[in-house]
Write an enzyme that holds these catalytic residues in place. Structure first.
Site, PDB file in Angstrom:
ATOM      1  N   ARG A   1      -8.379 102.811  47.381  1.00  0.00           N
ATOM      2  CA  ARG A   1      -8.318 102.506  48.803  1.00  0.00           C
ATOM      3  C   ARG A   1      -6.899 102.102  49.198  1.00  0.00           C
ATOM      4  O   ARG A   1      -6.397 101.079  48.746  1.00  0.00           O
ATOM      5  CB  ARG A   1      -9.307 101.399  49.163  1.00  0.00           C
ATOM      6  CG  ARG A   1     -10.749 101.810  48.843  1.00  0.00           C
ATOM      7  CD  ARG A   1     -11.768 100.816  49.323  1.00  0.00           C
ATOM      8  NE  ARG A   1     -13.101 101.230  48.906  1.00  0.00           N
ATOM      9  CZ  ARG A   1     -14.217 100.570  49.202  1.00  0.00           C
ATOM     10  NH1 ARG A   1     -14.146  99.460  49.924  1.00  0.00           N
ATOM     11  NH2 ARG A   1     -15.388 101.009  48.786  1.00  0.00           N
TER      12      ARG A   1
ATOM     13  N   ARG B   1      -8.341  91.863  46.252  1.00  0.00           N
ATOM     14  CA  ARG B   1      -8.168  93.112  47.010  1.00  0.00           C
ATOM     15  C   ARG B   1      -7.201  93.997  46.243  1.00  0.00           C
ATOM     16  O   ARG B   1      -6.048  93.619  46.036  1.00  0.00           O
ATOM     17  CB  ARG B   1      -7.621  92.835  48.414  1.00  0.00           C
ATOM     18  CG  ARG B   1      -8.632  92.247  49.371  1.00  0.00           C
ATOM     19  CD  ARG B   1      -8.000  92.043  50.744  1.00  0.00           C
ATOM     20  NE  ARG B   1      -8.973  91.485  51.670  1.00  0.00           N
ATOM     21  CZ  ARG B   1      -9.759  92.186  52.482  1.00  0.00           C
ATOM     22  NH1 ARG B   1      -9.674  93.499  52.488  1.00  0.00           N
ATOM     23  NH2 ARG B   1     -10.608  91.606  53.281  1.00  0.00           N
TER      24      ARG B   1
ATOM     25  N   GLU C   1     -17.155  88.703  48.723  1.00  0.00           N
ATOM     26  CA  GLU C   1     -18.057  89.851  48.809  1.00  0.00           C
ATOM     27  C   GLU C   1     -17.988  90.651  47.509  1.00  0.00           C
ATOM     28  O   GLU C   1     -16.923  91.136  47.130  1.00  0.00           O
ATOM     29  CB  GLU C   1     -17.668  90.747  49.976  1.00  0.00           C
ATOM     30  CG  GLU C   1     -18.547  91.987  50.107  1.00  0.00           C
ATOM     31  CD  GLU C   1     -17.905  93.076  50.940  1.00  0.00           C
ATOM     32  OE1 GLU C   1     -18.105  94.255  50.598  1.00  0.00           O
ATOM     33  OE2 GLU C   1     -17.182  92.747  51.900  1.00  0.00           O
TER      34      GLU C   1
ATOM     35  N   SER D   1     -21.859  95.393  49.152  1.00  0.00           N
ATOM     36  CA  SER D   1     -22.220  95.693  50.527  1.00  0.00           C
ATOM     37  C   SER D   1     -23.331  96.727  50.465  1.00  0.00           C
ATOM     38  O   SER D   1     -23.158  97.792  49.878  1.00  0.00           O
ATOM     39  CB  SER D   1     -21.006  96.240  51.289  1.00  0.00           C
ATOM     40  OG  SER D   1     -21.300  96.407  52.652  1.00  0.00           O
TER      41      SER D   1
ATOM     42  N   ARG E   1     -14.053  91.203  41.869  1.00  0.00           N
ATOM     43  CA  ARG E   1     -14.484  89.926  42.421  1.00  0.00           C
ATOM     44  C   ARG E   1     -15.603  89.308  41.599  1.00  0.00           C
ATOM     45  O   ARG E   1     -15.700  88.077  41.504  1.00  0.00           O
ATOM     46  CB  ARG E   1     -14.904  90.102  43.881  1.00  0.00           C
ATOM     47  CG  ARG E   1     -13.736  90.425  44.794  1.00  0.00           C
ATOM     48  CD  ARG E   1     -14.176  90.569  46.224  1.00  0.00           C
ATOM     49  NE  ARG E   1     -13.060  90.932  47.090  1.00  0.00           N
ATOM     50  CZ  ARG E   1     -13.177  91.186  48.381  1.00  0.00           C
ATOM     51  NH1 ARG E   1     -14.370  91.120  48.966  1.00  0.00           N
ATOM     52  NH2 ARG E   1     -12.119  91.507  49.099  1.00  0.00           N
TER      53      ARG E   1
END
Length: 424
Positions: free
Chosen positions: A263, A278, A350, A353, A392
């Site tokens: 990403r 991230r 998070e 999702s 994470r």
């Protein structure tokens, strides 16, 4: 993508859905244009059909007059002119439909009625599991990972730039342990079929799940081949049956895949950039489900439960958050975030999702099912969720399980994969 009938028959509903997302101001002119193009499309179809009927009538009259020995030159000329007019109308129709599709490709999905309107401030924490460890005295994951030699951010940046990491020694072993634990659990306990998909996909594949055309700037693209590095396994796995019609008896279908994910935008918002929160490249086990339209809401609960079970078995406190419409992803109709507690940074991170896309992706990818023999095919409903994302999750493990002596207890379910019960 939206059914064009929504533009024609229920434009007010589409506008209200965009208002709930907070995007009506941005999209109002595009929606106006959609309605205009849809009117043009119907007029062009009607005009083409009228001229085809006239040409057919002229052709029949030519045959009758020829048989009667009458002159047909004028009728033949009329038929030829009608043919040219039909060709022109069909070209205009194709251009109009292409323009309509281009706009609809960039209009987000309609969220379900139970999704709160507004932005992230209206997200709702629905429940919490486990007891969050107090933050006092707990080091952030990047400190303990550095001390124990688990993650090498400096050399990751030297090799590839910021937003990349090298996992080393026990850190690499823990990443592999997470992959094996997640995959084994979802296959053996939850009934998913394991898939090992390509990491490079075509433009059509990215378009099928909603990454293109709107978010092309966020993707890593191989220009010479017009291929894209996947942002998530959702992309290739959801597209497995693109352009196909499935037997309704085969639904629901469930797939699990491990992949690296790429990403470009990671960290661009300027928050959660320390450590491995991230990254431009990260690893994840993804769950994808195909559902019959009438069952998809129940399938979302099933999928969410499978992702939650991974956190429970790891012993990580977490909470389930229903996202408001304005915080819900472009293609999603309803999304839950699973956030695990990271005491070292004092935050909920998070790690999954979980989303229901209704028929939004299936329309783009043309994935249908036939409910029963002889019945008209319907679009499947697609769902996906992380089961779970590694960086994470690893950060939460290092912070939740760290000990006063600087060591980290390995969660029991990972020990057979990690080959140890403690990292020191």
């Amino acid at each position: 993508m939206h059914d064009v009938r929504v533009v024609r028959e229920r434009p007010a509903e589409l506008r209200e859905a965009m208002r709930r997302r907070g995007e009506l101001g941005t999209l109002a002119s595009q929606l106006d244009r959609c309605e205009e193009l849809e009117r043009e499309r119907r007029l062009l179809i009607q005009a083409a059909e009228e001229r085809e009927a006239a040409r057919n009538a002229a052709s029949q009259e030519v045959a009758r007059r020829k048989k009667a020995g009458e002159d047909v030159a004028e009728l033949i000329a009329t038929g030829r002119a009608l043919g040219e007019e039909i060709a022109r109308l069909k070209t205009e129709l194709a251009e109009t439909e292409a323009s309509l599709t281009r706009i609809l490709m960039e209009v987000p999905n309609v969220t379900l009625p139970e999704v709160p309107e507004g932005g992230e401030e209206n997200n709702v924490v629905e429940r919490q599991w486990g007891d969050p460890r107090p933050s006092q005295g707990v080091k952030p994951h990047w400190e303990i990972a550095s001390t124990l030699g688990l993650v090498d951010l400096e050399r990751g940046a030297k090799i590839s730039g910021s937003g990349f990491a090298v996992y080393r020694g026990a850190g690499a072993r823990l990443m592999r342990a997470l992959m094996n634990f997640f995959i084994d659990s979802h296959v053996a306990e939850h009934g998913y079929e394991e898939v090992w998909p390509p990491l490079l996909v075509t433009r059509a594949t990215m378009t099928g799940t909603g990454q293109l055309p709107k978010f092309e700037h966020d993707a890593y693209r191989i220009a010479d081949d017009d291929l894209f590095l996947i942002p998530t396994a959702e992309v290739p796995v959801t597209n497995l049956y693109r352009g196909e019609i499935l037997d309704g008896a085969s639904l629901p279908m469930a797939f699990v895949a491990y992949t690296p994910c790429f990403r470009r935008e990671a960290g661009s918002a300027g928050k959660d950039t320390r450590g491995i929160q991230r990254m431009h490249q990260f690893d994840k086990v993804e769950l994808v489900r195909y559902s019959a339209a009438d069952d998809s809401v129940n399938e979302l609960a099933v999928l969410l439960g499978h992702a939650e079970k991974m956190l429970e078995r790891l012993g990580l406190p977490y909470r389930v958050k229903l996202l408001a419409a304005g915080d819900t992803g472009f293609s999603s109709a309803k999304t839950y975030d699973l956030e695990a507690w990271a005491p070292g940074v004092g935050a909920w991170l998070e790690v999954s999702s979980v989303s229901l896309f209704t028929d939004f992706q299936a329309r783009r990818a043309n994935i249908r099912y036939r409910p029963a023999k002889g019945e008209k095919p319907r679009f499947v409903h697609t769902l996906n969720g992380s089961g779970l994302a590694f960086p994470r999750t690893l950060a939460c493990i290092l912070e939740h399980y760290q000990q006063a002596d600087g060591s980290v207890i390995v969660p029991e379910v990972l020990r057979k994969y990690a080959g140890t019960d403690r990292i020191a």
